[in-house]
Design an enzyme around this catalytic site. Sequence first.
Site, PDB file in Angstrom:
ATOM      1  N   CYS A  18      -4.937  23.753 -16.335  1.00 55.69           N
ATOM      2  CA  CYS A  18      -4.296  23.661 -15.026  1.00 55.69           C
ATOM      3  C   CYS A  18      -2.847  24.138 -15.084  1.00 55.69           C
ATOM      4  O   CYS A  18      -2.207  24.072 -16.133  1.00 55.69           O
ATOM      5  CB  CYS A  18      -4.268  22.214 -14.557  1.00 55.69           C
ATOM      6  SG  CYS A  18      -5.880  21.446 -14.530  1.00 55.69           S
ATOM      7  N   ARG A  29      -3.591  31.086 -17.833  1.00 52.07           N
ATOM      8  CA  ARG A  29      -3.930  29.830 -18.502  1.00 52.07           C
ATOM      9  C   ARG A  29      -5.407  29.475 -18.343  1.00 52.07           C
ATOM     10  O   ARG A  29      -5.923  28.653 -19.085  1.00 52.07           O
ATOM     11  CB  ARG A  29      -3.078  28.687 -17.926  1.00 52.07           C
ATOM     12  CG  ARG A  29      -1.603  28.854 -18.189  1.00 52.07           C
ATOM     13  CD  ARG A  29      -0.800  27.940 -17.307  1.00 52.07           C
ATOM     14  NE  ARG A  29      -0.951  26.536 -17.666  1.00 52.07           N
ATOM     15  CZ  ARG A  29      -0.140  25.884 -18.489  1.00 52.07           C
ATOM     16  NH1 ARG A  29       0.865  26.497 -19.039  1.00 52.07           N
ATOM     17  NH2 ARG A  29      -0.320  24.609 -18.755  1.00 52.07           N
ATOM     18  N   TRP A  60      -8.360  23.652 -13.644  1.00 50.20           N
ATOM     19  CA  TRP A  60      -9.396  23.924 -14.641  1.00 50.20           C
ATOM     20  C   TRP A  60     -10.191  22.625 -14.744  1.00 50.20           C
ATOM     21  O   TRP A  60      -9.683  21.622 -15.236  1.00 50.20           O
ATOM     22  CB  TRP A  60      -8.735  24.285 -15.976  1.00 50.20           C
ATOM     23  CG  TRP A  60      -9.665  24.764 -17.036  1.00 50.20           C
ATOM     24  CD1 TRP A  60     -10.187  26.014 -17.170  1.00 50.20           C
ATOM     25  CD2 TRP A  60     -10.179  24.013 -18.144  1.00 50.20           C
ATOM     26  NE1 TRP A  60     -10.989  26.085 -18.285  1.00 50.20           N
ATOM     27  CE2 TRP A  60     -11.003  24.877 -18.896  1.00 50.20           C
ATOM     28  CE3 TRP A  60     -10.023  22.683 -18.568  1.00 50.20           C
ATOM     29  CZ2 TRP A  60     -11.667  24.464 -20.049  1.00 50.20           C
ATOM     30  CZ3 TRP A  60     -10.690  22.273 -19.712  1.00 50.20           C
ATOM     31  CH2 TRP A  60     -11.495  23.162 -20.433  1.00 50.20           C
ATOM     32  N   ASN A 103      -1.777  17.964 -14.022  1.00 44.16           N
ATOM     33  CA  ASN A 103      -2.403  18.573 -15.210  1.00 44.16           C
ATOM     34  C   ASN A 103      -2.773  17.448 -16.155  1.00 44.16           C
ATOM     35  O   ASN A 103      -2.012  16.498 -16.290  1.00 44.16           O
ATOM     36  CB  ASN A 103      -1.386  19.423 -15.989  1.00 44.16           C
ATOM     37  CG  ASN A 103      -1.090  20.725 -15.308  1.00 44.16           C
ATOM     38  OD1 ASN A 103      -1.658  21.022 -14.275  1.00 44.16           O
ATOM     39  ND2 ASN A 103      -0.183  21.479 -15.899  1.00 44.16           N
ATOM     40  N   GLY A 104      -3.886  17.595 -16.860  1.00 47.03           N
ATOM     41  CA  GLY A 104      -4.224  16.586 -17.872  1.00 47.03           C
ATOM     42  C   GLY A 104      -5.367  15.703 -17.432  1.00 47.03           C
ATOM     43  O   GLY A 104      -6.116  16.040 -16.511  1.00 47.03           O
ATOM     44  N   GLU A 109     -13.353  35.145 -36.973  1.00 46.89           N
ATOM     45  CA  GLU A 109     -12.489  35.538 -35.856  1.00 46.89           C
ATOM     46  C   GLU A 109     -13.139  36.669 -35.041  1.00 46.89           C
ATOM     47  O   GLU A 109     -13.086  36.666 -33.808  1.00 46.89           O
ATOM     48  CB  GLU A 109     -11.109  35.950 -36.406  1.00 46.89           C
ATOM     49  CG  GLU A 109     -10.128  36.495 -35.388  1.00 46.89           C
ATOM     50  CD  GLU A 109      -9.809  35.548 -34.232  1.00 46.89           C
ATOM     51  OE1 GLU A 109     -10.201  34.377 -34.260  1.00 46.89           O
ATOM     52  OE2 GLU A 109      -9.191  36.019 -33.259  1.00 46.89           O
ATOM     53  N   LYS A 126     -14.060  36.329 -31.074  1.00 50.58           N
ATOM     54  CA  LYS A 126     -13.582  37.281 -30.048  1.00 50.58           C
ATOM     55  C   LYS A 126     -14.760  37.797 -29.233  1.00 50.58           C
ATOM     56  O   LYS A 126     -14.702  37.856 -28.020  1.00 50.58           O
ATOM     57  CB  LYS A 126     -12.888  38.495 -30.679  1.00 50.58           C
ATOM     58  CG  LYS A 126     -11.490  38.376 -31.185  1.00 50.58           C
ATOM     59  CD  LYS A 126     -10.432  38.106 -30.183  1.00 50.58           C
ATOM     60  CE  LYS A 126     -10.281  36.616 -29.953  1.00 50.58           C
ATOM     61  NZ  LYS A 126      -9.239  35.939 -30.690  1.00 50.58           N
ATOM     62  N   GLU A 142     -16.324  34.975 -26.933  1.00 53.04           N
ATOM     63  CA  GLU A 142     -15.533  34.428 -25.832  1.00 53.04           C
ATOM     64  C   GLU A 142     -15.325  35.417 -24.690  1.00 53.04           C
ATOM     65  O   GLU A 142     -15.233  35.016 -23.542  1.00 53.04           O
ATOM     66  CB  GLU A 142     -14.198  33.849 -26.321  1.00 53.04           C
ATOM     67  CG  GLU A 142     -13.191  34.845 -26.791  1.00 53.04           C
ATOM     68  CD  GLU A 142     -11.904  34.192 -27.283  1.00 53.04           C
ATOM     69  OE1 GLU A 142     -11.475  33.206 -26.716  1.00 53.04           O
ATOM     70  OE2 GLU A 142     -11.334  34.718 -28.255  1.00 53.04           O
ATOM     71  N   HIS A 198     -29.860  32.031 -47.316  1.00 54.08           N
ATOM     72  CA  HIS A 198     -30.125  30.592 -47.212  1.00 54.08           C
ATOM     73  C   HIS A 198     -30.466  30.192 -45.770  1.00 54.08           C
ATOM     74  O   HIS A 198     -30.394  29.012 -45.428  1.00 54.08           O
ATOM     75  CB  HIS A 198     -28.920  29.800 -47.728  1.00 54.08           C
ATOM     76  CG  HIS A 198     -28.611  30.096 -49.158  1.00 54.08           C
ATOM     77  ND1 HIS A 198     -29.429  29.711 -50.189  1.00 54.08           N
ATOM     78  CD2 HIS A 198     -27.607  30.797 -49.726  1.00 54.08           C
ATOM     79  CE1 HIS A 198     -28.931  30.144 -51.344  1.00 54.08           C
ATOM     80  NE2 HIS A 198     -27.821  30.807 -51.084  1.00 54.08           N
ATOM     81  N   LYS A 216      -6.111  29.342 -21.550  1.00 53.23           N
ATOM     82  CA  LYS A 216      -5.204  29.872 -22.569  1.00 53.23           C
ATOM     83  C   LYS A 216      -4.513  28.761 -23.330  1.00 53.23           C
ATOM     84  O   LYS A 216      -4.404  28.793 -24.535  1.00 53.23           O
ATOM     85  CB  LYS A 216      -4.160  30.771 -21.887  1.00 53.23           C
ATOM     86  CG  LYS A 216      -3.191  31.433 -22.842  1.00 53.23           C
ATOM     87  CD  LYS A 216      -3.883  32.476 -23.690  1.00 53.23           C
ATOM     88  CE  LYS A 216      -2.980  33.101 -24.717  1.00 53.23           C
ATOM     89  NZ  LYS A 216      -3.773  33.793 -25.754  1.00 53.23           N
TER      90      LYS A 216
HETATM   91  C1  F6R Z   1      -9.366  32.354 -28.971  1.00 48.82           C
HETATM   92  C2  F6R Z   1      -8.242  31.514 -28.604  1.00 48.82           C
HETATM   93  C3  F6R Z   1      -8.352  30.057 -28.825  1.00 48.82           C
HETATM   94  C4  F6R Z   1      -7.003  29.516 -29.319  1.00 48.82           C
HETATM   95  C5  F6R Z   1      -7.055  27.980 -29.438  1.00 48.82           C
HETATM   96  C6  F6R Z   1      -5.781  27.423 -30.018  1.00 48.82           C
HETATM   97  O1  F6R Z   1      -9.092  33.695 -28.742  1.00 48.82           O
HETATM   98  O2  F6R Z   1      -7.243  31.995 -28.124  1.00 48.82           O
HETATM   99  O3  F6R Z   1      -9.363  29.744 -29.710  1.00 48.82           O
HETATM  100  O4  F6R Z   1      -6.716  30.094 -30.548  1.00 48.82           O
HETATM  101  O5  F6R Z   1      -7.284  27.433 -28.181  1.00 48.82           O
HETATM  102  O6  F6R Z   1      -4.686  27.747 -29.240  1.00 48.82           O
HETATM  103  P1  F6R Z   1      -3.224  27.706 -29.809  1.00 48.82           P
HETATM  104  O7  F6R Z   1      -3.106  28.760 -30.847  1.00 48.82           O
HETATM  105  O8  F6R Z   1      -2.348  27.965 -28.620  1.00 48.82           O
HETATM  106  O9  F6R Z   1      -3.023  26.339 -30.381  1.00 48.82           O
END
Ligand code: F6R
Length: 606
Positions: free
Chosen positions: A2, A27, A73, A98-99, A479, A483, A486, A502, A601
């Site tokens: 949010c 966000r 959100w 928020n929260g 990673e 990517k 997501e 396995h 985000k």
């Molecule tokens: C994936 C991504 C998330 C963040 C995770 C942690 O592309 O961006 O997995 O890495 O939410 O966020 P931070 O780094 O802000 O603690």
Amino acid sequence: MCGIVGAVAQRDVSSILIEGLRRLEYRGYDSAGIALIDDNKLQRFRALGKVNELAVKVNPNQAGAIGIAHTRWATHGVPSENNAHPHFSRQKIALVHNGIIENYKDIRTKLLADGYEFESETDTETVAHLIESYFDGDLLAAVQKAVDQLEGTFGLGVIVSDDPNTLVACRKGSPLVVGLGIKENFVASDVSALLPVTNRFIYLEEGDLVVISQNDYQVYDANGEAKELTINTTELSADAINKGNYKHYMLKEIHEQAKAVADCLEGRISENNVLDSVFGPESERIFKQVEQIQIVACGTSYHAGYVAKYWIEELLGRPCAIEVASEFRYRQSVVPKDTLFVTLSQSGETADTLAALRNLPMEDYCGSVSICNVPESSLVRESSLVLMTRAGPEIGVASTKAFTTQLVSLLLLAISIGKVRSMDKTIISDIVRELIALPRQIESLLFLDKQIEAIAENFIDKHHALFLGRGVHYPIAMEGALKLKEISYIHAEAYPAGELKHGPLALVDAEMPVVVVTPNDGLLEKLHSNMQEVKARGGKLYVFAHQGAKLEEPGEDVVVEMDCETRWTTPILSTIPLQLLSYYVAVQRGTDVDQPRNLAKSVTVE
Ligand code: F6R
């Protein structure tokens, strides 16, 4: 997550609020809303979907010199217009939040008994009614009383219909900044929302409340005592946060990585060493004590920490443990003496990572280090040693330049600890030389853009993909898979290549793309054998091959050659083509690359 924006001014604030919401879109959110006070009456506009849909709903004749706005959100209650904020109580109080309010059910039961009617399924509406129940003309006092009863994490913005010059906001666990203008003042979840109207900010601390009016503001601590906080001038410009000529923020941020890495290194290295005290004056004393390291992070940041485990154990000969923050924070961990605690976070506001740091029995650790991208974040303000990654604003939800600069920072950390423990000077200078060459090598890998865009077409109709790696490239495979899943919504899994037989080998057939990065290292032969296992089952290999690590008989395999000869920075370089692959797959599948569904985000709730 949010986003909150609020404003009190002498002019109509609706366009300021809408622009602020647009700047918080990154966000992640599912609905948006705005409330204004016009002629002592609350007016509200809400929309499911994007801020643009809200903007067309806002009546252009509806002016208000005070207002609050929100991107939601969903946590409690589905995404819907009814559940969107602001929430009202009795047409008097309007509130954005928020929260999560953990004890909202008990409070709601009591308020229902007192005759309050609820229009939404949210925890937030409970707070609006609770504040109304305490309101007797003094909004600050009513918010203070309500907040005292709330359990959970929250940032709040509140206005009351018969006082068009007072906005009260508070933070407990959710970030909130106050923006200071000339005869107008603002609040927002982060500075980016307010850059078009001010560059002067106050960062509220945990438990703080603030009352803002057109000409004034006052901050109070959790006990209601007035307090002074420093006014900071940010160097970020309103233009820093736009897409430029790129179609998506993610592509822009992938292409910014050479500069981001150069910025991360600037002033921190000489031609053959890391400078003293890049982690601050206290660091040498703490690093001398370090016997082992515990890294805690989430998502992409967790993957960066996982790479560092390999580096640190090899370079320092000390144990290094890595764990996701949401697990670490709730379990009883055994901490050997002289452990250094390291948190990694792009945003510095990730609830689980922050909680892991806040709940740490510091007496069991020799110190804590945070590697973070947002200087004003809670993590930075609450850590003893800090290194900023200097990646610049990262707006795309999928983390790219934050990851590569975290990896660079982690190499700086390993060397900084190694330096005070007599690490081999030749190894240090080898690593530093590779770091110096890194921006140029990243630039050259970006020329693979077109080749990878063409390869991405093969993934458009796929439902699953496997990513394989060995050693330090296992977390890079993780990673790569994260990517892809997501932003393209293709189910992708990463495995250490040796684990294939396995279990996961059962999944391999002609429909399963298998992505492998092959570094020219001591595990290359083993990796080639694992790739043969895939080929023998009809699987299709997509190989990103470093110099000297090509397949002898590529056959049907798709091979992308990466022309860099490196030892330590190889995993950083391997990341670039995997980012491009997921980006182009997502673009060709037509997904929302910068704001993928259901994701946020800055994950400020647990
Ligand atoms: C994936 C991504 C998330 C963040 C995770 C942690 O592309 O961006 O997995 O890495 O939410 O966020 P931070 O780094 O802000 O603690």
